[in-house]
Structure formats: C-alpha cells, structure tokens
Scaffold this active site. Structure first.
Site, PDB file in Angstrom:
ATOM      1  N   ASP A  64      -3.504  -8.229  -7.297  1.00  0.00           N
ATOM      2  CA  ASP A  64      -3.183  -8.642  -5.925  1.00  0.00           C
ATOM      3  C   ASP A  64      -3.982  -9.889  -5.533  1.00  0.00           C
ATOM      4  O   ASP A  64      -4.870  -9.835  -4.684  1.00  0.00           O
ATOM      5  CB  ASP A  64      -3.531  -7.445  -5.002  1.00  0.00           C
ATOM      6  CG  ASP A  64      -3.226  -7.721  -3.544  1.00  0.00           C
ATOM      7  OD1 ASP A  64      -2.414  -8.614  -3.254  1.00  0.00           O
ATOM      8  OD2 ASP A  64      -3.825  -7.035  -2.693  1.00  0.00           O
TER       9      ASP A  64
ATOM     10  N   HIS B 164       0.820  -1.217   0.000  1.00  0.00           N
ATOM     11  CA  HIS B 164       0.000   0.000   0.000  1.00  0.00           C
ATOM     12  C   HIS B 164       0.854   1.267   0.000  1.00  0.00           C
ATOM     13  O   HIS B 164       0.423   2.295  -0.526  1.00  0.00           O
ATOM     14  CB  HIS B 164      -0.979  -0.030   1.183  1.00  0.00           C
ATOM     15  CG  HIS B 164      -2.047  -1.079   1.019  1.00  0.00           C
ATOM     16  ND1 HIS B 164      -2.720  -1.651   2.069  1.00  0.00           N
ATOM     17  CD2 HIS B 164      -2.548  -1.671  -0.112  1.00  0.00           C
ATOM     18  CE1 HIS B 164      -3.593  -2.541   1.602  1.00  0.00           C
ATOM     19  NE2 HIS B 164      -3.498  -2.575   0.288  1.00  0.00           N
TER      20      HIS B 164
HETATM   21  C1  LIG Z   1      -5.267 -10.250  -1.281  1.00  0.00           C
HETATM   22  S1  LIG Z   1      -6.985  -9.969  -1.362  1.00  0.00           S
HETATM   23  C2  LIG Z   1      -7.109  -8.363  -2.019  1.00  0.00           C
HETATM   24  C3  LIG Z   1      -6.664  -7.264  -1.119  1.00  0.00           C
HETATM   25  C4  LIG Z   1      -6.815  -5.897  -1.689  1.00  0.00           C
HETATM   26  N1  LIG Z   1      -6.238  -5.775  -3.032  1.00  0.00           N
HETATM   27  C5  LIG Z   1      -6.138  -4.877  -0.797  1.00  0.00           C
HETATM   28  O1  LIG Z   1      -4.947  -4.552  -1.018  1.00  0.00           O
HETATM   29  O2  LIG Z   1      -6.795  -4.379   0.119  1.00  0.00           O
HETATM   30  C6  LIG Z   1      -7.459 -10.950  -2.744  1.00  0.00           C
HETATM   31  C7  LIG Z   1      -8.954 -10.892  -3.052  1.00  0.00           C
HETATM   32  O3  LIG Z   1      -9.166 -11.477  -4.343  1.00  0.00           O
HETATM   33  C8  LIG Z   1     -10.407 -12.142  -4.362  1.00  0.00           C
HETATM   34  N2  LIG Z   1     -10.341 -13.057  -5.527  1.00  0.00           N
HETATM   35  C9  LIG Z   1      -9.852 -14.306  -5.601  1.00  0.00           C
HETATM   36  N3  LIG Z   1      -9.811 -14.733  -6.878  1.00  0.00           N
HETATM   37  C10 LIG Z   1     -10.288 -13.707  -7.646  1.00  0.00           C
HETATM   38  C11 LIG Z   1     -10.436 -13.509  -9.050  1.00  0.00           C
HETATM   39  N4  LIG Z   1     -10.094 -14.466  -9.943  1.00  0.00           N
HETATM   40  N5  LIG Z   1     -10.913 -12.329  -9.480  1.00  0.00           N
HETATM   41  C12 LIG Z   1     -11.254 -11.349  -8.606  1.00  0.00           C
HETATM   42  N6  LIG Z   1     -11.128 -11.474  -7.267  1.00  0.00           N
HETATM   43  C13 LIG Z   1     -10.635 -12.637  -6.788  1.00  0.00           C
HETATM   44  C14 LIG Z   1     -10.492 -12.774  -3.000  1.00  0.00           C
HETATM   45  O4  LIG Z   1     -11.830 -13.030  -2.646  1.00  0.00           O
HETATM   46  C15 LIG Z   1      -9.851 -11.696  -2.116  1.00  0.00           C
HETATM   47  O5  LIG Z   1     -10.816 -10.839  -1.577  1.00  0.00           O
END
Ligand SMILES: C[S@@+](CC[C@H](N)C(=O)[O-])C[C@H]1O[C@@H](n2cnc3c(N)ncnc32)[C@H](O)[C@@H]1O
Length: 299
Positions: free
Chosen positions: A168, A18
């Site tokens: 991410d 971040h």
């Molecule tokens: C590491 S977290 C994201 C954190 C966020 N980017 C942050 O920095 O606050 C990963 C997220 O991706 C979602 N996810 C998993 N596979 C996915 C996909 N193929 N496309 C979109 N979202 C997905 C999960 O449910 C999870 O909420």
C-alpha cells in the site's frame, strides 16, 4: 517522503481497502491452530487520531468512515462489512463514537490470533517510531524502518506457509507503479500460495490499467494461476480522470478468499451510492480475471 496518511485516514479509499483486508484476514483466521503471517510493506503509523490537526484539516474521513457508520445499511452489506466495522468500533472503545481510525496494522493486530505474526515495514523515520511504540507490548509484532519492497525478499515465504501481504505505497513518485510491479514479480514466485492485496489509485488510468493487465497476464501465463485466483475491485466517487483530489482507487488481489467476489458484489454498488460526489461515480469488480476480461478502455 512527504506523504502523510493522517490526512486521508478513513476516506472512501481506506474504507474499500480495509474492508477487503478484513475479509481476507477473517478468511485466513478461520483455520484454528494454523497460524499465519501478515506482512505490511507500507504500514503507516498504525492508528490515526481523528481529532489530530491533520484529520481536522482534512475532512476526508467524514465523507468516508463517518458516513458509513452513520448510514442505514442493508442486512447483506452489514454482514459483509461486519469484521471491518466491528474492528473500527472496538478500536474506538466500543462506544459508538469515532475518535480514531485504525490503520492496516491496527486492523490486522485486532483480528489476528495469539500465534499469528505481523511484520510491519515503514520507511519514514518518525512514523516508524510511532508505529513501534503502538505495538511495544505486542510480542506478535515486528516493526522495521525499512523499504517494504526490499523487505519482501527476506520475508517470503513466511515460516507459517500461510499469509497475507498488503502492498500500500503512497504513490508520491511517478514510477511507483513500476516499483510495485517489480516487487510483485519478485515476491509471488517466493510464496505463490499467499494472499496479496495491491492498492493503487485510479488517477493515472493508463498506469493503473498497465499494472493490472500486465500483472494478470504474467500471473496467468508465467505463474500458471487460475483466473479465479485474481480479483480486482475499484470504486470512484467522481470521474477518475478529474484533476485534483483522489477520485478513485481500488485493490488488485491475488489468491483472494473464494467468497470475496460475491461479498464485494453486495457492498461495492452500495458504497458507490453512499460515497458518490456526482453522477460520474462508479465501481467495477472483476473476479476470475482472464487476459481478455481486462479491457483498457472500460471507462
Ligand atoms: C498509504 S500509507 C500506508 C497506510 C497503511 N497501509 C494503512 O492502510 O493504514 C503509505 C506509507 O508508506 C510509507 N512509505 C513510503 N515509502 C516506503 C517504502 N519504500 N517502504 C516502506 N514504507 C514506505 C509512507 O511513509 C507512508 O506512511
């Protein structure tokens, strides 16, 4: 899809990711009257309640953002982390208390201007509803319950021709790195001037190195990118190969702001000392990457 970011929000890996995100957003936001798009392929729920059961059960944020806020920070570190820490404070009501932690969507929404656009993909059913509710009244934001990798195809290039893409994923599956690589190869030629931040854990070192080296080689040889357009920044709080909890993580950035490497050089060693769990903690920063500068046996 079992991964819940609420257990990890605000940990050392989020701090680095971040902080880099805010530096990239601040750079894009510098050009007045030139809107840009922010695309978050794996958005999460946008904001994390630190008094919630997941955050209380998992102390990761206490060893991350809470420790950082409480620390005495050297002037240069404070300067570089200002956009990040200001955002965290603002989203906590400017009280100095830490009751919630902003996810990448909330950070971006806070830092972006009225004419900018945010496109957030979250595949988890309930999480996408939570995310959508968070931004229900923000007309700049579009939330989609959709596979973020696939979405890139239709979202790039953004109509603004300026933008930042954060990739991410949760790394729940062994082949996540391969999926990410596929998405890169498809996305970058569609929008080769965009800034991209790819987050990856340093657990399976071989997989991370293969991703970094493969991507750098492809960007240099096939896409004709100059070495200074590729940067990677990693931090590990103990031996990254150790079993159990996440020990290290970092970002691979394409088209970073030209000041990012210098800024991170002030911050990374200091963060490493702050978050170190033992003497095997470390960091690395590679700016101006060439095929030769990424050695597989650096650890
Ligand atoms: C590491 S977290 C994201 C954190 C966020 N980017 C942050 O920095 O606050 C990963 C997220 O991706 C979602 N996810 C998993 N596979 C996915 C996909 N193929 N496309 C979109 N979202 C997905 C999960 O449910 C999870 O909420």
């Amino acid at each position: 899809m079992n991964y819940r970011h609420a257990f990890h929000a605000g940990n050392f890996a989020d701090v680095l990711k971040h902080a880099v995100l805010t530096l990239c957003l601040a750079h894009l936001g510098k050009k007045a009257n030139k809107p840009f798009a922010y695309i978050d392929t794996h958005a999460g729920i946008g904001r994390y309640d630190l008094s919630g059961s997941e955050a209380q059960r998992s102390p990761e944020w206490r060893d991350g953002i809470a420790r950082l806020l409480a620390a005495e920070r050297p002037e240069e570190v404070d300067r570089v982390l200002k956009p990040y820490l200001d955002t965290v404070r603002a989203l906590n009501g400017g009280t100095g208390e830490l009751t919630s932690y902003p996810g990448s969507p909330a950070i971006a929404a806070h830092m972006m201007g009225r004419s900018d656009r945010l496109h957030l993909c979250e595949l988890h059913e309930a999480d996408s509803v939570t995310l959508d509710r968070l931004f229900a009244t923000d007309r700049r934001v579009k939330v989609e319950k959709r596979d973020g990798y696939r979405a890139l195809k239709s979202l790039l290039p953004p109509k603004e021709k300026r933008g930042l893409v954060l990739v991410d994923p949760p790394f729940e599956h062994r082949d996540e790195m391969a999926h990410m690589a596929e998405a890169v190869v498809d996305a970058i030629p569609r929008f080769d001037t965009g800034t991209y931040i790819f987050w990856r854990p340093l657990k399976d070192m071989w997989a991370a190195e293969r991703f970094d080296v493969g991507l750098a080689e492809w960007l240099l040889a096939e896409q004709g990118l100059q070495p200074e357009k590729i940067l990677r920044a990693d931090l590990w709080v103990r031996d990254p190969a150790s079993e159990g909890k996440l020990s290290g993580a970092g970002v691979f950035v394409v088209n970073p702001p030209f000041t990012l490497e210098e800024d991170l050089l002030f911050v990374l060693p200091w963060l490493c000392d702050l978050f170190a769990r033992d003497e095997d903690a470390g960091w690395r920063l590679d700016g101006g990457i060439t095929e030769d500068s990424l050695a597989v046996d650096e650890f």
